[in-house]
Each structure stands twice: as structure tokens, then as C-alpha cells.
Design a protein around this motif. Structure first.
Motif, PDB file in Angstrom:
ATOM      1  N   ASN A 112      17.092  94.256  58.526  1.00  0.00           N
ATOM      2  CA  ASN A 112      18.182  93.657  59.273  1.00  0.00           C
ATOM      3  C   ASN A 112      18.353  92.187  58.871  1.00  0.00           C
ATOM      4  O   ASN A 112      17.449  91.381  59.096  1.00  0.00           O
ATOM      5  N   PRO A 113      19.496  91.809  58.288  1.00  0.00           N
ATOM      6  CA  PRO A 113      19.647  90.420  57.825  1.00  0.00           C
ATOM      7  C   PRO A 113      19.512  89.389  58.942  1.00  0.00           C
ATOM      8  O   PRO A 113      19.121  88.251  58.683  1.00  0.00           O
ATOM      9  N   PHE A 114      19.792  89.782  60.181  1.00  0.00           N
ATOM     10  CA  PHE A 114      19.700  88.832  61.287  1.00  0.00           C
ATOM     11  C   PHE A 114      18.267  88.654  61.778  1.00  0.00           C
ATOM     12  O   PHE A 114      17.991  87.744  62.549  1.00  0.00           O
ATOM     13  N   MET A 115      17.369  89.502  61.305  1.00  0.00           N
ATOM     14  CA  MET A 115      15.941  89.291  61.537  1.00  0.00           C
ATOM     15  C   MET A 115      15.261  88.770  60.271  1.00  0.00           C
ATOM     16  O   MET A 115      14.060  88.527  60.270  1.00  0.00           O
ATOM     17  N   ARG A 116      16.057  88.611  59.216  1.00  0.00           N
ATOM     18  CA  ARG A 116      15.552  88.103  57.938  1.00  0.00           C
ATOM     19  C   ARG A 116      16.232  86.765  57.614  1.00  0.00           C
ATOM     20  O   ARG A 116      16.441  86.418  56.463  1.00  0.00           O
ATOM     21  N   PHE A 117      16.537  86.030  58.679  1.00  0.00           N
ATOM     22  CA  PHE A 117      17.256  84.757  58.540  1.00  0.00           C
ATOM     23  C   PHE A 117      16.458  83.700  57.797  1.00  0.00           C
ATOM     24  O   PHE A 117      17.021  82.708  57.325  1.00  0.00           O
ATOM     25  N   ASP A 118      15.136  83.913  57.672  1.00  0.00           N
ATOM     26  CA  ASP A 118      14.295  82.945  56.981  1.00  0.00           C
ATOM     27  C   ASP A 118      13.916  83.410  55.577  1.00  0.00           C
ATOM     28  O   ASP A 118      13.032  82.830  54.947  1.00  0.00           O
ATOM     29  N   ARG A 119      14.599  84.456  55.096  1.00  0.00           N
ATOM     30  CA  ARG A 119      14.392  84.910  53.727  1.00  0.00           C
ATOM     31  C   ARG A 119      15.459  84.291  52.832  1.00  0.00           C
ATOM     32  O   ARG A 119      16.658  84.456  53.055  1.00  0.00           O
ATOM     33  N   LYS A 120      15.013  83.567  51.823  1.00  0.00           N
ATOM     34  CA  LYS A 120      15.933  82.823  50.959  1.00  0.00           C
ATOM     35  C   LYS A 120      16.980  83.728  50.340  1.00  0.00           C
ATOM     36  O   LYS A 120      18.173  83.366  50.278  1.00  0.00           O
ATOM     37  N   GLU A 121      16.577  84.924  49.899  1.00  0.00           N
ATOM     38  CA  GLU A 121      17.525  85.790  49.218  1.00  0.00           C
ATOM     39  C   GLU A 121      18.652  86.266  50.142  1.00  0.00           C
ATOM     40  O   GLU A 121      19.787  86.480  49.706  1.00  0.00           O
ATOM     41  N   VAL A 122      18.337  86.400  51.447  1.00  0.00           N
ATOM     42  CA  VAL A 122      19.349  86.832  52.411  1.00  0.00           C
ATOM     43  C   VAL A 122      20.355  85.713  52.669  1.00  0.00           C
ATOM     44  O   VAL A 122      21.573  85.926  52.657  1.00  0.00           O
ATOM     45  N   VAL A 123      19.855  84.510  52.904  1.00  0.00           N
ATOM     46  CA  VAL A 123      20.739  83.362  53.157  1.00  0.00           C
ATOM     47  C   VAL A 123      21.568  83.068  51.909  1.00  0.00           C
ATOM     48  O   VAL A 123      22.773  82.773  51.995  1.00  0.00           O
ATOM     49  N   GLU A 124      20.934  83.158  50.755  1.00  0.00           N
ATOM     50  CA  GLU A 124      21.643  82.920  49.503  1.00  0.00           C
ATOM     51  C   GLU A 124      22.761  83.939  49.308  1.00  0.00           C
ATOM     52  O   GLU A 124      23.873  83.588  48.880  1.00  0.00           O
ATOM     53  N   GLY A 125      22.480  85.195  49.669  1.00  0.00           N
ATOM     54  CA  GLY A 125      23.496  86.236  49.553  1.00  0.00           C
ATOM     55  C   GLY A 125      24.672  85.988  50.474  1.00  0.00           C
ATOM     56  O   GLY A 125      25.836  86.196  50.100  1.00  0.00           O
ATOM     57  N   ALA A 126      24.386  85.536  51.702  1.00  0.00           N
ATOM     58  CA  ALA A 126      25.463  85.228  52.648  1.00  0.00           C
ATOM     59  C   ALA A 126      26.295  84.053  52.153  1.00  0.00           C
ATOM     60  O   ALA A 126      27.534  84.060  52.250  1.00  0.00           O
ATOM     61  N   ALA A 127      25.623  83.038  51.630  1.00  0.00           N
ATOM     62  CA  ALA A 127      26.333  81.860  51.127  1.00  0.00           C
ATOM     63  C   ALA A 127      27.257  82.233  49.966  1.00  0.00           C
ATOM     64  O   ALA A 127      28.401  81.748  49.884  1.00  0.00           O
ATOM     65  N   LYS A 128      26.784  83.084  49.068  1.00  0.00           N
ATOM     66  CA  LYS A 128      27.617  83.525  47.946  1.00  0.00           C
ATOM     67  C   LYS A 128      28.841  84.276  48.438  1.00  0.00           C
ATOM     68  O   LYS A 128      29.946  84.108  47.917  1.00  0.00           O
ATOM     69  N   LEU A 129      28.653  85.102  49.462  1.00  0.00           N
ATOM     70  CA  LEU A 129      29.768  85.864  50.015  1.00  0.00           C
ATOM     71  C   LEU A 129      30.818  84.926  50.600  1.00  0.00           C
ATOM     72  O   LEU A 129      32.028  85.171  50.500  1.00  0.00           O
TER      73      LEU A 129
END
Length: 274
Positions: free
Chosen positions: A234-251
Motif C-alpha cells: 500500500n503506497p500510503f503505508m510506504r510513504f517513507d520508501r524513496k521509490e514510492v515518493v519518487e514515483g508519485a513525484a514523477k507522476l
């Protein structure tokens, strides 16, 4: 009716049974019964008719209601049900005394079908949102989480702030990994489409998508989930994973946020626009 088909998907958890009664387009009204009792409790009964028909078909009586927040698809059936069954209603103080007879807050306990549920305040989706957590001696822990936590997602921030929902996710992430998570909407496949868009290399997520797709093809609910699965996928429980935040920022075509609150907000904004 569809609920007659879905009611066969019973989840036996120790001496309690949980049944998802579908309502509206994608809601689940969870009803729970202790095996030794001929009564049930309903969680977030947005539609009274669904619960009444279930009680009549199974010759059961409604003993009580738990409410997580004030949205009508979670409370719309409460007044009719309490008039018919004269049962107590536990929920946010914001709904008392009109709908809630027993307002509860963080740290309170509610006895449901012979189990004690701890009240957790989780503002974010709404300011009055509550979850209910139990650790039965004879089963895995249980979480009734309304619209705070979904399989693969979390509730939109209609009233609360990113900081509040981040706090809620942190609180729920600290629960035992094997906790069964009973959310109230069948949003899983849509949530996973977003999750894999920003976290494509997550093998656990890919496996979860395949499982969820198989369940839906069979007409089976994808719930309950577990805290362990949400932490992994769940990306909202993985808010401290760099790859998840980076993916959201790219989007969003933005620079990646560097602190927890803004990282969470970035993920939420990416989902809102997905």
C-alpha cells in the motif's frame, strides 16, 4: 439479491464470524456474530434494508451498531435500524445524540460479540473518523477501519490534513502484522492500478494484484486484508520508501518531497489525479 450470494463468504475468526453484506455500488456492511449467540452487530450500516433482510433470513436480531464516521453511506441506515431493534450505537461524538447513543473516543473500549474493541481515533478522511481494534485470545487481531484504510489505499482527505492521515497510517502500521483489516469498500483493483504505476518494481504488489484479480473474477471480495500486506503493497503505508515518493513525484511532474508529511501529501495528490 447479491448479498445472498456474498453472505456465503464468511470469515470465521475464532468464535466470531464476519460477513460482508454489499450495499450501494461498492460498500461492504460488515456484520459479526459470536457463534454462541443469535444476535449480530453491524459496522457502518449505510443501508438499513440490507441488514434487516439479512437478519430476517437468518432469524437473527441486531444487538448493536459500530459507526466509524459521519458519511451517509456509513450512517444512512442507523436511524431505521435503531427504531426497529432498539439497539445501542457506538461512534463519534459528532453524531450524538441524533444517531450515536454511546459516543466514544481514543482509548475507550466497546464489547462486541464477546470481544473488546479498542477505539482508535484516525482523523484524515473525516475529522471524526474512528477505527476499532481487537486482540481476541482465540484468533488473529482484528481492525474495523471504515474509510481510513483500504486494501492498497486510504480514504480521500475530505476534511483532514495530510499530517493527520500520515499519523493515522503510522498508528495502524504499528499494529500486529497479522491483524485482519476489514475495510468498507471494494476499491482494491483501482487502488492497485495506482500503486503499481508509482511502485512498479514491487514484486509483492504484483503478486497481490494477481490474487485480487483472481478473487474478483470469481465474484469474491478482496477483503479482509492484513497489516502485513498493506505494509508491503500500500503506497500510503510506504510513504517513507524513496521509490514510492519518487514515483508519485514523477507522476505529478514535481520534485520529490523530502520530509514525511510532504511525501505523504505528494502520494495522496498523485492518487487524487490518477
Amino acid at each position: 439479491m447479491l448479498w445472498r450470494l456474498l453472505s456465503i463468504f464468511k470469515h470465521n475468526v475464532g468464535h466470531m464470524t464476519f460477513i460482508p453484506l454489499p450495499a450501494f455500488n461498492d460498500n461492504y456492511i460488515w456484520v459479526t456474530q459470536a457463534t454462541s449467540q443469535q444476535t449480530i452487530w453491524a459496522v457502518d450500516p449505510g443501508d438499513a434494508k440490507v441488514v434487516i433482510e439479512y437478519c430476517q433470513s437468518q432469524q437473527l436480531k441486531l444487538a448493536g451498531i459500530l459507526v466509524t464516521h459521519h458519511h451517509k453511506d456509513h450512517t444512512g441506515g442507523v436511524a431505521e435500524l435503531t427504531q426497529l431493534y432498539q439497539c445501542p450505537v457506538y461512534g463519534p461524538a459528532s453524531l450524538a445524540p441524533q444517531l450515536v447513543t454511546h459516543p466514544v473516543q481514543q482509548g475507550d473500549e466497546v464489547s462486541v460479540a464477546d470481544n473488546m474493541f479498542l477505539v482508535l481515533e484516525t482523523p484524515g478522511h473525516t475529522l471524526d473518523h474512528l477505527c476499532y481494534f481487537a486482540e481476541p485470545q482465540d484468533s488473529k487481531p482484528l481492525l474495523l477501519c471504515g474509510d481510513t484504510l483500504f486494501r492498497g489505499g486510504c480514504g480521500r482527505l475530505f476534511e483532514g490534513t495530510p499530517a493527520q492521515m500520515l499519523s493515522a497510517m503510522t498508528k495502524l502500521r504499528s499494529l500486529p502484522a497479522d491483524t485482519l483489516v476489514f475495510g468498507t469498500h471494494e476499491y482494491t483493483l483501482a487502488n492497485y492500478r495506482f500503486a503499481v504505476a508509482i511502485d512498479p518494481n514491487n514484486t509483492k504488489l504484483v503478486e497481490a494484484i494477481e490474487e485480487a484479480e483472481s478473487l474478483r473474477e470469481e465474484g469474491t471480495p478482496t477483503l479482509p486484508s492484513t497489516i502485513a500486506l498493506e505494509i508491503e503493497t500500500n503506497p500510503f503505508m510506504r510513504f517513507d520508501r524513496k521509490e514510492v515518493v519518487e514515483g508519485a513525484a514523477k507522476l505529478l511532474k514535481e520534485d520529490m518531497a523530502l520530509d514525511a508529511v510532504n511525501s505523504f501529501a505528494q502520494i495522496r495528490r498523485a492518487k487524487d489525479g490518477f
